[in-house]
Every structure is written in C-alpha cells, then in structure tokens.
Scaffold this active site. Structure first.
Site, mmCIF file in Angstrom:
data_model
loop_
_atom_site.group_PDB
_atom_site.id
_atom_site.type_symbol
_atom_site.label_atom_id
_atom_site.label_comp_id
_atom_site.label_asym_id
_atom_site.label_seq_id
_atom_site.Cartn_x
_atom_site.Cartn_y
_atom_site.Cartn_z
ATOM 1 N N ASP A 44 0.808 -1.227 0.000
ATOM 2 C CA ASP A 44 0.000 0.000 0.000
ATOM 3 C C ASP A 44 0.844 1.281 0.000
ATOM 4 O O ASP A 44 0.651 2.165 0.828
ATOM 5 C CB ASP A 44 -0.946 0.010 1.204
ATOM 6 C CG ASP A 44 -1.557 -1.356 1.492
ATOM 7 O OD1 ASP A 44 -1.852 -2.070 0.519
ATOM 8 O OD2 ASP A 44 -1.736 -1.691 2.672
ATOM 9 N N GLU A 232 -11.269 -2.218 -3.364
ATOM 10 C CA GLU A 232 -10.697 -1.435 -2.263
ATOM 11 C C GLU A 232 -9.639 -0.480 -2.808
ATOM 12 O O GLU A 232 -9.452 -0.345 -4.020
ATOM 13 C CB GLU A 232 -10.092 -2.349 -1.200
ATOM 14 C CG GLU A 232 -8.974 -3.241 -1.677
ATOM 15 C CD GLU A 232 -8.476 -4.185 -0.582
ATOM 16 O OE1 GLU A 232 -9.133 -4.312 0.460
ATOM 17 O OE2 GLU A 232 -7.418 -4.807 -0.789
#
Length: 346
Positions: A44, A232
C-alpha cells in the site's frame, strides 16, 4: 485488506549475526546505521515530495516510512511514523483488537500543512477507523500531531469499511476523502479545512466490484464477514479536466495466490459518477482494467497511487513477485496519456 504477518518495509525485523563479546561495540555501532535498499518490501505505498526528497509511507508497525533522493535507493526509518508509545489511545478504544500494525496510509499537503491519514482495523472485519496526523514538514519525523479520527465504521452499524483512505483536492480547493474495502465498496465524503468530515455531509458510494444484486461473484476466500464486493484502495488523480478513480479489484495479501489488479474510471466531477471506457458506471461494477500480473515477474499487483513528480506522472503500487516467491515489492511505472485522455502504464 491486509494480513499482519506480511513482511513490511524492506524486512524491518532483520536477524542480527552471531557475534562474540569482543565484537559487541562494533555490532552496537552497526545497529544504528540506516538501512538502505533498492527493492523495498512494501504494501500500500504512497509518496510525497518535499525539498528534493521523496517520502514513501506504507503499511507497517507505526506506519513504515522511507526516504530517497532518486526513487532507486530507499532509506528506512526503523521506528516508523508512530512508535508504539505514540499511537493514540483512541485507536484502541475505537477498534477492539487493533494494536500497532497500521494499514494503508495516505499523505497530502493542504494549506501549507502535511496531513497523513492511516487505517486501524483487524483483518476481515469492518469495525475500523481512519486516523489523522499533521506536520509542518515531512522532515520533522518526531513532530507528527494527533488530529483524531476522520471516520469510523462499526460492524453492527455500517455497510462500509473505514480503511484505505485517499485525499483529493477539487478544482475549487475543497478537500475530499475517499476510502473503502469490500462491503458496499468505495465511499466518499466532503471534508472541511481541518480535514475532518464537513458538517452535514455523509458518506456515499462511488464504486463497487459488482452491481447491487449481482450474485455471480466468486466466494470470498479470505473473510466470511466481508462479502464478495472485492474492491478497495481508491486513489483519485486529477488530469486534463477529469478526475481519475483508480481502484484495486479482487484479493491481495495471499502472496503467490493473490489475484489483485487495478482498474480505472473517470469523471468531470470529483464526486462522480465515475465511468469506464465503455461508459459503465463504477457503482454498477464498471472499471477499465489497467494493470494485472503477468505471471512471470509479478503474480498480481495493486493498491496504487499516482503523482505528478518533477520527472513526469508516475504510478506506484505493490506487486507480488514471482521470482521472490510472492514477496510484495514496490512497483513504479511511467504514466502516459492517450489522445482521448486515458492512462497507459509503461
């Protein structure tokens, strides 16, 4: 979603070599030397640029931070942004079971101040919270100020998950935040000048993996709570009169078994609707596939960020390396734009 056992930040926990007592002084001196790598292990990743230096933030204990002057050699801050003693008490009160492993941060400069959002959660559940820190300079590693909670979700109340935040400033200088993982997909809300939810505003959905009522999705192999709306990690990037919404589809965090990939849509309005190349609304499962694993170098790739840096537009994500047996490493690609305004990665 993230798994706590993932190796983060270029192997933050490094085993020390066996040494004899005569080498103790040298070993102690070596232990405080900064760790620099050219292939950081990340999940991420997001970035910022200040005064000739790049700052990378990613999932890790206390939010992993690395710095670089060339984006090729990265130096790890071993303590992270929030050492254990500085993680705000409210995070533990809001999210039972949350400890120190902080997920999916985002970073932005707004009105001459840096803001860092971060995710507090436990795997596969949507009792979660997005916290906020602020600082006058990214170089002030010990001066991050706790600004409290931006949004929080509860499993017995909300059909969305308060993780994976992304800030965006619209054409009128107004801040927004998008976030989300599974449940009812990608959410968005208007913020005020303090980077908290603007009074009177409520979250709304801007993207789903599948249209409401679609029963064709494969079963979720990772969570019996989250459902099959496998979307997501939103990131919105403004270019040429459009806002581009990048999202990650399907399943991360399973190493070589991951099938994560990135899709994109765009809108003239920051709040949507976001449409793919075929004109399908991303709220109804639309999205144009932008990136997926080639099964040779990477099994899967996802959770991206996009920036205009001094050397052009750049795309970053993590990729599950086939040669490294599924280890998650930093991926960087150049963004070029087609004549009709869609991103292509090189």
């Amino acid at each position: 979603m993230k798994i706590n056992s993932i190796l983060m930040g270029a192997a933050v926990a490094v085993a020390a070599p066996f040494i004899n007592s005569g080498m103790c002084a040298s070993a102690q001196k070596a232990a405080v030397q900064p760790m620099t790598v050219d292939t950081p292990l990340v999940h991420d990743p997001v970035m910022a640029y200040e005064k000739g230096k790049y700052y990378l933030y990613c999932t890790g204990h206390g939010v992993t931070q690395m710095t670089s002057t060339d984006r090729r050699h990265w130096t790890l801050n071993k303590e992270g942004v929030l050492p254990d003693s500085k993680i705000p008490a409210w995070t533990h009160d809001s999210v039972p079971g949350f400890e120190t492993h902080i997920w999916a941060p985002d970073i932005i400069k707004y009105r001459d101040r840096w803001y860092l959002a971060y995710s507090c959660s436990t795997f596969g559940k949507n009792t979660s919270a997005i916290g906020l820190l602020s600082n006058t300079s990214l170089d002030n590693v010990d001066e991050w100020k706790d600004e409290g909670c931006i949004v929080a979700s509860r499993g017995d109340r909300d059909d969305w998950n308060a993780i994976d935040p992304n800030f965006v400033i619209d054409g009128k200088g107004r801040p927004w935040m998008t976030w989300g993982s599974f449940w009812d997909g990608i959410q968005m809300v208007r913020l005020d000048r303090t980077m908290h939810v603007k009074k009177g505003n409520k979250p709304f959905t801007i993207a789903r993996r599948h249209a409401v009522g679609d029963t064709s999705a494969e079963p979720n192999p990772t969570s019996r709570f989250a459902g099959t709306n496998a979307i997501e990690a939103p990131f919105i990037f403004r270019h040429g009169g459009y806002y581009y919404l990048f999202v990650s589809w399907d399943y991360c965090c399973r190493g070589i078994k991951s099938n994560y990939r990135v899709a994109v849509g765009r809108s003239k309005n920051v709040a949507g609707p976001y449409l793919d190349k075929a004109g399908k609304d991303m709220r109804d499962g639309g999205g144009t596939l932008l990136l997926e694993g080639d099964k040779k170098e990477f099994e899967a790739m996802g959770h991206c960020s996009v920036y205009s840096f001094p050397d052009g537009d750049r795309f970053f994500c993590h990729g599950y390396s086939v040669p490294k047996k599924g280890a998650s490493i930093l991926v960087e690609k150049k963004v070029v734009w087609t004549d009709d305004g869609w991103p292509v990665l090189e």
